[in-house]
Write a protein that holds these residues in place. Structure first.
Motif, PDB file in Angstrom:
ATOM      1  N   ASP A 324       2.250   5.135  -4.435  1.00 45.21           N
ATOM      2  CA  ASP A 324       1.229   3.960  -5.374  1.00 45.21           C
ATOM      3  C   ASP A 324       2.492   2.944  -5.747  1.00 45.21           C
ATOM      4  OD1 ASP A 324      -1.737   5.151  -5.570  1.00 45.21           O
ATOM      5  OD2 ASP A 324      -0.438   6.746  -5.787  1.00 45.21           O
ATOM      6  N   ALA A 325       3.625   3.290  -5.850  1.00 47.32           N
ATOM      7  CA  ALA A 325       4.751   2.456  -6.145  1.00 47.32           C
ATOM      8  C   ALA A 325       5.918   2.769  -5.421  1.00 47.32           C
ATOM      9  CB  ALA A 325       4.829   2.295  -7.642  1.00 47.32           C
ATOM     10  N   VAL A 326       6.802   1.839  -5.229  1.00 50.56           N
ATOM     11  CA  VAL A 326       8.136   2.204  -4.582  1.00 50.56           C
ATOM     12  C   VAL A 326       9.099   2.259  -5.712  1.00 50.56           C
ATOM     13  CG1 VAL A 326       9.863   1.624  -2.858  1.00 50.56           C
ATOM     14  CG2 VAL A 326       7.454   1.257  -2.246  1.00 50.56           C
ATOM     15  N   THR A 327       9.881   3.086  -5.863  1.00 50.48           N
ATOM     16  CA  THR A 327      10.689   3.311  -6.901  1.00 50.48           C
ATOM     17  C   THR A 327      12.352   3.447  -6.556  1.00 50.48           C
ATOM     18  OG1 THR A 327      10.817   5.733  -6.645  1.00 50.48           O
ATOM     19  CG2 THR A 327       9.024   4.630  -8.256  1.00 50.48           C
ATOM     20  N   TRP A 328      13.235   2.829  -7.376  1.00 48.88           N
ATOM     21  CA  TRP A 328      14.753   3.137  -7.128  1.00 48.88           C
ATOM     22  C   TRP A 328      15.295   3.117  -8.428  1.00 48.88           C
ATOM     23  CZ3 TRP A 328      13.571  -2.026  -8.659  1.00 48.88           C
ATOM     24  CH2 TRP A 328      14.510  -2.966  -8.904  1.00 48.88           C
TER      25      TRP A 328
END
Length: 587
Positions: A324-328
């Motif tokens: 649902d969301a790309v994270t870093w």
């Protein structure tokens, strides 16, 4: 059992074991921090044909206007979130944070903040026979089953405040101080002791989040691997079933900094395999009714260097549509070598912009429009440095981070950390707020999710050959928070970072001209200057009134048309009242 690397909360848990009076002020504005920054590389700077007021030197006067017709970005209502370090389980602080809180004190604001808040726990799932490395490499023992806890929240009784005798708190501080030394030794030797999350610990943590109006995200252990290097999900399934039996509303993630797995378990996991692991986790969630529509986030990579970008590309090809969301994550400085002057360097403040562009390029190539989160951010890595990463000076990086992320379209930022064994936290071990806590509290009070473009005149300079001009005066603008009933809709909030060693003068122009302004000026308090762990608001020191009461954050009214004078090396907020900005009238 589950192992945790960290927890993320969208919202701001409060000091003093989160007393109700404090929580009432923290929960309402969960992530209402949409802002707009204007570094020298970006933004719209149009010279405004405004005459110089008499008696003011042209070279010192800056003219400022805001586009009030439409926002340039709309950030998540949970833009500002935060993380708890897993050491709170290791060193005992969880028992003090998990004290249930009275919801009656929150009112509607906490319920509103509860709608989409983010708290993340990074879980590491150990094997029964061979414990796998846990968060940050720690190994963890396990139990074959997760047993039902006897401390599950009784919804009929609601949330109550637990009272801890002073002697218990003092003993806990001593225990935490000893554990801090142990954790530092582990960190430098790269050998870690066991860290296990039991059902009882999960219940405490969930109850703390639930009673605080926060949402919990749990990242499962990705380090347990099958012989073919695929993810072994057997332990994760046990935790999912237990959480579902308790009807816990949790979102999920898998792993943490997959680019470092070779260091932790002796073998790497490429982006394609990680993507397959996420698809496997999504399938597990869909098999459990409670989590069939749960949110899933990842892959939570580290700094986007060349090898990390390659990993992200492989992941997005396979599982970009699964999350649902790309994270870093991003940490500015090595906490072991940081100096106070580092926090004043514009070059350092601007390093984040390049990373954002790299991440966005990959994400938009494979899944255009996918939400992006900066899921772990702090001024310094390696636990931070005392009297530095927990000082007033660290606020320059924190404030600028929020502005850059909002202006470049990052949906959520997760601050590391609320309370941990290092020095990057928002409260100390007496639960006294540190400078970044007050800074974040003002954000939640004043800033809404709509980002506005600013127009500035008077900052233009011609760069010397081979030299890049970097702004030491940074200005951000957004609609004032709808939840702040001291200001009518249509008001605008500015916040300003002045890294100059001289004061700067700003004249509001255009739609902002001749409006009453409320000033919230944050400065260090005491003889320690930028190293100070205390702050003053408009000249008045900020401190808790008692264990359950925040001080009143009083603005200083400025007469209509008055020039804003920004002291050197300060951070400040200015609410421009009754602008009736079209962009800010409606949600």
């Amino acid at each position: 059992s589950e192992l945790i690397r960290g927890f993320l909360l969208s919202g701001m848990p409060c000091p003093s074991s989160c007393p109700p009076g404090l929580l009432a002020l923290m929960a309402p504005g969960l992530a209402l921090m949409a802002t707009f920054s204007l570094p020298s590389q970006a933004g719209d700077r149009r010279a405004l044909p405004v005459e110089k007021p008499p008696g003011v030197k042209g070279r010192t006067l800056i003219l400022l206007d805001v586009n009030t017709k439409s926002p340039v970005r709309i950030i998540s209502e949970n833009f500002l979130s935060l993380q708890l370090d897993p050491s709170i389980i290791h060193d005992g602080w969880l028992d003090f944070l998990s004290a249930p809180l009275q919801k009656a004190q929150h009112g509607a604001e906490a319920a509103q903040g509860k709608k989409k808040t983010q708290q993340q726990e990074r879980g590491r799932l150990p094997s029964r026979a061979e414990p796998s490395p846990g968060p940050d490499g720690r190994r963890a023992g396990c139990r074959p089953d997760i047993v039902r806890s006897d401390i599950a929240l009784d919804k009929q009784k609601g949330c109550k405040i637990a009272q801890h005798p002073d002697i218990m708190l003092e003993l806990q501080r001593e225990k935490a101080a000893q554990m801090h030394l142990v954790l530092l030794k582990e960190q430098f030797s790269n050998t870690y002791s066991n860290l296990t999350l039991t059902a009882r610990s999960l219940d405490k943590l969930y109850n703390f989040a639930d009673c605080s109006g926060l949402h919990l995200i749990f990242a499962l252990n990705a380090l347990r691997r099958n012989p073919n290097n695929s993810w072994n999900s057997s332990n994760a399934l046990s935790l999912l079933k237990y959480s579902a039996s308790k009807k816990y509303n949790i979102s999920w993630e898998l792993g943490n900094e997959p680019n470092n797995y070779r260091t932790l378990i002796g073998r790497s996991v490429n982006g394609s395999q990680l993507g397959k692991d996420y698809i496997q986790l999504r399938s597990l969630l869909q098999l459990i009714r409670t989590y069939s529509r749960a949110n899933l986030y990842g892959p939570n990579i580290g700094r986007p260097r060349k090898n990390v970008i390659a990993l992200l590309e492989g992941f997005m090809k396979v599982a970009g549509s699964t999350v649902d969301a790309v994270t870093w994550q991003h940490y500015y400085i090595d906490g072991r070598v940081a100096k106070v002057t580092d926090f004043l360097k514009t070059r350092l403040l601007d390093t984040l912009s390049d990373q954002i562009r790299k991440i966005q390029k990959v994400v938009n190539t494979y899944t255009p429009g996918k939400k992006i989160w900066l899921e772990g951010v702090g001024a310094t890595s390696a636990g931070g440095m005392n009297n530095l990463s927990d000082s007033y000076a660290a606020g320059f990086l924190w404030l600028n981070t929020l502005g850059l992320l909002a202006s470049q379209g990052i949906d959520v930022v997760v601050r590391h950390s609320f309370l941990d064994h290092g020095h990057n936290h928002l409260v100390d071990q007496n639960f006294n707020p540190l400078p970044d806590y007050w800074l974040s509290l003002l954000y939640k009070r004043l800033i809404g999710p709509k980002v506005l473009a600013i127009h500035v005149a008077g900052l233009q300079r011609k760069p010397r050959p081979g030299r890049v001009i970097r702004d030491k005066l940074r200005i951000y603008a957004h609609c004032t928070s709808y939840h702040n009933h001291n200001y009518v809709r249509g008001s605008i909030t500015l916040y300003i970072i002045n890294l100059h060693r001289s004061r700067k003068k700003i004249k509001l122009a255009g739609t902002l001209r001749d409006k009453i302004v409320h000033q919230y000026l944050l400065q260090p308090y005491g003889k320690d200057g930028l190293h100070s762990k205390s702050v003053q608001l408009n000249g008045q020191p900020l401190a808790m009134v008692d264990d359950g009461t925040l001080p009143e954050l009083k603005p200083r009214p400025l007469r209509a048309g008055r020039t804003l004078v920004i002291p050197p090396l300060t951070m400040s907020f200015y609410v421009v009242k009754n602008v009736n900005a079209l962009a800010c009238r409606y949600r």
